[in-house]
Design a protein around this motif. Structure first.
Motif, PDB file in Angstrom:
ATOM      1  N   HIS A 158       0.799  -1.231   0.000  1.00 44.40           N
ATOM      2  CA  HIS A 158       0.000   0.000   0.000  1.00 44.40           C
ATOM      3  C   HIS A 158       0.829   1.278   0.000  1.00 44.40           C
ATOM      4  N   GLN A 159       2.113   1.222   0.347  1.00 44.79           N
ATOM      5  CA  GLN A 159       2.905   2.453   0.411  1.00 44.79           C
ATOM      6  C   GLN A 159       4.148   2.402  -0.471  1.00 44.79           C
ATOM      7  N   ILE A 160       4.926   1.340  -0.377  1.00 47.23           N
ATOM      8  CA  ILE A 160       6.218   1.310  -1.072  1.00 47.23           C
ATOM      9  C   ILE A 160       6.031   1.142  -2.575  1.00 47.23           C
ATOM     10  N   ILE A 161       5.245   0.140  -3.007  1.00 49.22           N
ATOM     11  CA  ILE A 161       5.067  -0.096  -4.439  1.00 49.22           C
ATOM     12  C   ILE A 161       4.401   1.090  -5.130  1.00 49.22           C
ATOM     13  N   PRO A 162       3.352   1.714  -4.591  1.00 51.61           N
ATOM     14  CA  PRO A 162       2.817   2.920  -5.245  1.00 51.61           C
ATOM     15  C   PRO A 162       3.828   4.051  -5.357  1.00 51.61           C
ATOM     16  N   ALA A 163       4.695   4.210  -4.350  1.00 51.49           N
ATOM     17  CA  ALA A 163       5.728   5.254  -4.423  1.00 51.49           C
ATOM     18  C   ALA A 163       6.743   4.952  -5.507  1.00 51.49           C
ATOM     19  N   ILE A 164       7.076   3.676  -5.686  1.00 46.08           N
ATOM     20  CA  ILE A 164       8.027   3.300  -6.741  1.00 46.08           C
ATOM     21  C   ILE A 164       7.425   3.614  -8.117  1.00 46.08           C
ATOM     22  N   LYS A 165       6.140   3.281  -8.322  1.00 51.00           N
ATOM     23  CA  LYS A 165       5.498   3.553  -9.605  1.00 51.00           C
ATOM     24  C   LYS A 165       5.419   5.048  -9.887  1.00 51.00           C
ATOM     25  N   ALA A 166       5.228   5.837  -8.832  1.00 49.58           N
ATOM     26  CA  ALA A 166       5.093   7.281  -9.042  1.00 49.58           C
ATOM     27  C   ALA A 166       6.428   7.951  -9.351  1.00 49.58           C
ATOM     28  N   LYS A 167       7.536   7.459  -8.776  1.00 55.55           N
ATOM     29  CA  LYS A 167       8.832   8.113  -8.931  1.00 55.55           C
ATOM     30  C   LYS A 167       9.731   7.437  -9.949  1.00 55.55           C
ATOM     31  N   TRP A 168       9.343   6.303 -10.489  1.00 52.12           N
ATOM     32  CA  TRP A 168      10.214   5.614 -11.444  1.00 52.12           C
ATOM     33  C   TRP A 168      10.310   6.419 -12.738  1.00 52.12           C
ATOM     34  N   PRO A 169      11.486   6.462 -13.380  1.00 51.32           N
ATOM     35  CA  PRO A 169      11.631   7.243 -14.625  1.00 51.32           C
ATOM     36  C   PRO A 169      10.629   6.818 -15.679  1.00 51.32           C
ATOM     37  N   ALA A 170       9.918   7.779 -16.247  1.00 49.38           N
ATOM     38  CA  ALA A 170       8.867   7.469 -17.213  1.00 49.38           C
ATOM     39  C   ALA A 170       9.440   6.948 -18.522  1.00 49.38           C
ATOM     40  N   GLU A 171      10.655   7.378 -18.920  1.00 51.04           N
ATOM     41  CA  GLU A 171      11.210   6.946 -20.197  1.00 51.04           C
ATOM     42  C   GLU A 171      11.566   5.460 -20.198  1.00 51.04           C
ATOM     43  N   GLU A 172      11.729   4.854 -19.010  1.00 50.20           N
ATOM     44  CA  GLU A 172      12.044   3.436 -18.958  1.00 50.20           C
ATOM     45  C   GLU A 172      10.791   2.568 -19.085  1.00 50.20           C
ATOM     46  N   GLY A 173       9.603   3.143 -18.880  1.00 48.31           N
ATOM     47  CA  GLY A 173       8.373   2.382 -19.009  1.00 48.31           C
ATOM     48  C   GLY A 173       8.186   1.396 -17.870  1.00 48.31           C
ATOM     49  N   LEU A 174       7.112   0.640 -17.950  1.00 44.52           N
ATOM     50  CA  LEU A 174       6.834  -0.360 -16.926  1.00 44.52           C
ATOM     51  C   LEU A 174       7.699  -1.592 -17.151  1.00 44.52           C
ATOM     52  N   GLN A 175       8.361  -2.044 -16.102  1.00 41.34           N
ATOM     53  CA  GLN A 175       9.195  -3.228 -16.167  1.00 41.34           C
ATOM     54  C   GLN A 175       9.233  -3.883 -14.796  1.00 41.34           C
ATOM     55  N   PRO A 176       9.454  -5.189 -14.758  1.00 39.97           N
ATOM     56  CA  PRO A 176       9.518  -5.851 -13.454  1.00 39.97           C
ATOM     57  C   PRO A 176      10.761  -5.419 -12.688  1.00 39.97           C
ATOM     58  N   PHE A 177      10.625  -5.239 -11.407  1.00 36.20           N
ATOM     59  CA  PHE A 177      11.765  -4.873 -10.572  1.00 36.20           C
ATOM     60  C   PHE A 177      11.894  -5.877  -9.441  1.00 36.20           C
ATOM     61  N   THR A 178      13.063  -5.932  -8.857  1.00 34.62           N
ATOM     62  CA  THR A 178      13.397  -6.932  -7.841  1.00 34.62           C
ATOM     63  C   THR A 178      13.785  -6.222  -6.556  1.00 34.62           C
ATOM     64  N   PHE A 179      13.269  -6.716  -5.443  1.00 34.43           N
ATOM     65  CA  PHE A 179      13.670  -6.212  -4.142  1.00 34.43           C
ATOM     66  C   PHE A 179      14.948  -6.918  -3.698  1.00 34.43           C
ATOM     67  N   ASN A 180      15.631  -6.293  -2.751  1.00 37.58           N
ATOM     68  CA  ASN A 180      16.830  -6.943  -2.248  1.00 37.58           C
ATOM     69  C   ASN A 180      16.463  -8.161  -1.401  1.00 37.58           C
ATOM     70  N   LYS A 181      17.445  -8.934  -1.023  1.00 35.19           N
ATOM     71  CA  LYS A 181      17.198 -10.222  -0.394  1.00 35.19           C
ATOM     72  C   LYS A 181      16.578 -10.078   0.988  1.00 35.19           C
ATOM     73  N   THR A 182      16.736  -8.903   1.619  1.00 34.64           N
ATOM     74  CA  THR A 182      16.137  -8.698   2.934  1.00 34.64           C
ATOM     75  C   THR A 182      14.625  -8.789   2.888  1.00 34.64           C
ATOM     76  N   MET A 183      14.006  -8.327   1.785  1.00 35.65           N
ATOM     77  CA  MET A 183      12.553  -8.302   1.694  1.00 35.65           C
ATOM     78  C   MET A 183      11.996  -9.388   0.804  1.00 35.65           C
ATOM     79  N   GLN A 184      12.862 -10.200   0.145  1.00 38.88           N
ATOM     80  CA  GLN A 184      12.339 -11.202  -0.769  1.00 38.88           C
ATOM     81  C   GLN A 184      11.532 -12.265  -0.037  1.00 38.88           C
ATOM     82  N   ARG A 185      11.909 -12.553   1.186  1.00 41.30           N
ATOM     83  CA  ARG A 185      11.176 -13.584   1.911  1.00 41.30           C
ATOM     84  C   ARG A 185       9.751 -13.170   2.285  1.00 41.30           C
ATOM     85  N   LEU A 186       9.450 -11.848   2.153  1.00 40.77           N
ATOM     86  CA  LEU A 186       8.122 -11.352   2.512  1.00 40.77           C
ATOM     87  C   LEU A 186       7.198 -11.300   1.305  1.00 40.77           C
TER      88      LEU A 186
END
Length: 390
Positions: free
Chosen positions: A361-389
């Protein structure tokens, strides 16, 4: 043929015999013999230091003719002495004071006394005049003249070298082995280290300034097991680009990686330093307990920054910092707020469900809002600390 005794001002231990007829020119190459050294030929300058510093060096040759008994010898002593007189003129304050004379200053005073002596005796008032001219006490002038007379009676060359070689308080030395033998807990500060070494705190501080002891900040590193090390190595190797060991020469650029990390912070400190105005009243702070101060967790999210061809940063990679808090209306009225006012409260228990809600509800919407628009939508990966969640 007469000979002239030449003394090195800086180190008056090497005596030379210089032909006086050749020395009248003031400059030239002369044969000399060191005591205990090989004969050789060096450049010799005969200088009279009685002239003022601003006087021309060539004019000193005429002044030397009246007293050719004293000269200065060194490969660079003539040039250095002349430069010292140009840069460091002797001050002339009103009152006398006992100061430690340099060798070239003692030689200058002796030259002046030799020019004002008659048949080995000084005229009445000569020492007082020299004391005023060189701003030195009469006792120092007399001691220098008496020493020169004794050297002349013993048929020795004039030696104005001072005796301040190993004088003063000796430096306190501490073997480095004594410091190494101490445990880390016994040398956490200068006071503890000086107490264990039996030295003063100032002595230890001087040793730090000289580089004999160095300050070191020792970080606490994670204790990794063999399994942890293998997992880390596998993750690093997985970032190599290529199909075989020969083609895997570059790492993945990680432009679509997002790094998250959590950190606990105290709401306040037991003692906090502020800067106030001249008439400002300090703020009154209170808490129910000074030992159990409430904590709040924050999650920081960053990505790799982007730069254009000109080196201008188009995306700094800072996604945001998200606190684990929530808001609810106040249930009761108080002197600080009315009933129903929205109050921010801390989530005291951070579990899997709370972290997942924060991510969705907070982190992913912020990433979509601030991600560079010229790169378009693409899958992104979290670091290993949060992958287990996820």
């Amino acid at each position: 043929m007469d000979s002239v005794s030449v003394v090195d001002v800086d180190d008056c231990h090497e005596i030379i015999d210089l032909d006086s007829d050749d020395a009248e020119d003031g400059q030239g190459q002369y044969n000399f013999n060191y005591f205990g050294a090989e004969p050789g030929v060096v450049e010799v300058n005969i200088i009279d230091l009685n002239l003022p510093p601003e006087a021309d060096f060539n004019n000193q040759q005429e002044h030397n003719e009246s007293n050719p008994q004293l000269a200065v010898f060194n490969n660079t002593a003539a040039e250095e002495t002349n430069q010292q007189h140009q840069n460091e003129s002797i001050p002339q304050p009103q009152s006398h004071h006992n100061r430690r004379l340099r060798n070239y200053e003692r030689l200058q005073i002796l030259c002046w006394l030799l020019d004002n002596q008659v048949n080995g005796q000084l005229k009445h008032g000569t020492i007082t005049e020299a004391s005023k001219q060189f701003n030195i006490t009469r006792q120092t002038i007399s001691a220098l003249w008496n020493k020169a007379k004794k050297q002349k009676q013993a048929s020795q060359p004039f030696n104005v070298d001072n005796k301040y070689i190993n004088c003063g308080k000796k430096r306190v030395e501490c073997p480095i082995d004594r410091i190494i033998q101490l445990s880390m807990g016994q040398r956490t500060c200068i006071r503890d280290l000086s107490s264990m070494l039996g030295l003063g705190s100032t002595t230890v501080w001087r040793m730090i300034q000289r580089g004999l002891i160095k300050a070191h900040t020792n970080p606490l590193r994670p204790g990794l097991t063999e399994k942890n090390k293998i997992e880390r190595m596998k993750w690093v190797l997985s970032l190599l680009i290529g199909d075989s060991a020969h083609t895997k020469s570059k790492f993945y650029p990680m432009y679509n990686f997002v790094v998250l990390d959590e950190k606990w912070f105290n709401q306040t400190r037991k003692s906090q330093k502020y800067y106030l105005g001249a008439n400002e009243v300090p703020q009154y702070r209170s808490a129910s307990s000074s030992t159990n101060i409430k904590k709040v967790m924050f999650t920081g999210v960053v990505a790799r920054p982007r730069y254009d061809e000109e080196g201008t940063c188009v995306f700094d990679g800072k996604i945001g910092i998200f606190p684990f808090t929530y808001q609810e209306p106040a249930k009761r009225a108080s002197k600080n707020r009315e009933r129903g006012t929205m109050v921010t409260k801390i989530i005291s228990s951070i579990n899997r469900e709370v972290t997942r809600n924060m991510l969705i509800h907070q982190i992913i919407p912020a990433i979509k809002a601030k991600w560079p628009a010229e790169e378009g939508l693409q899958p992104f990966t979290f670091n290993k600390t949060m992958q287990r969640l996820t």
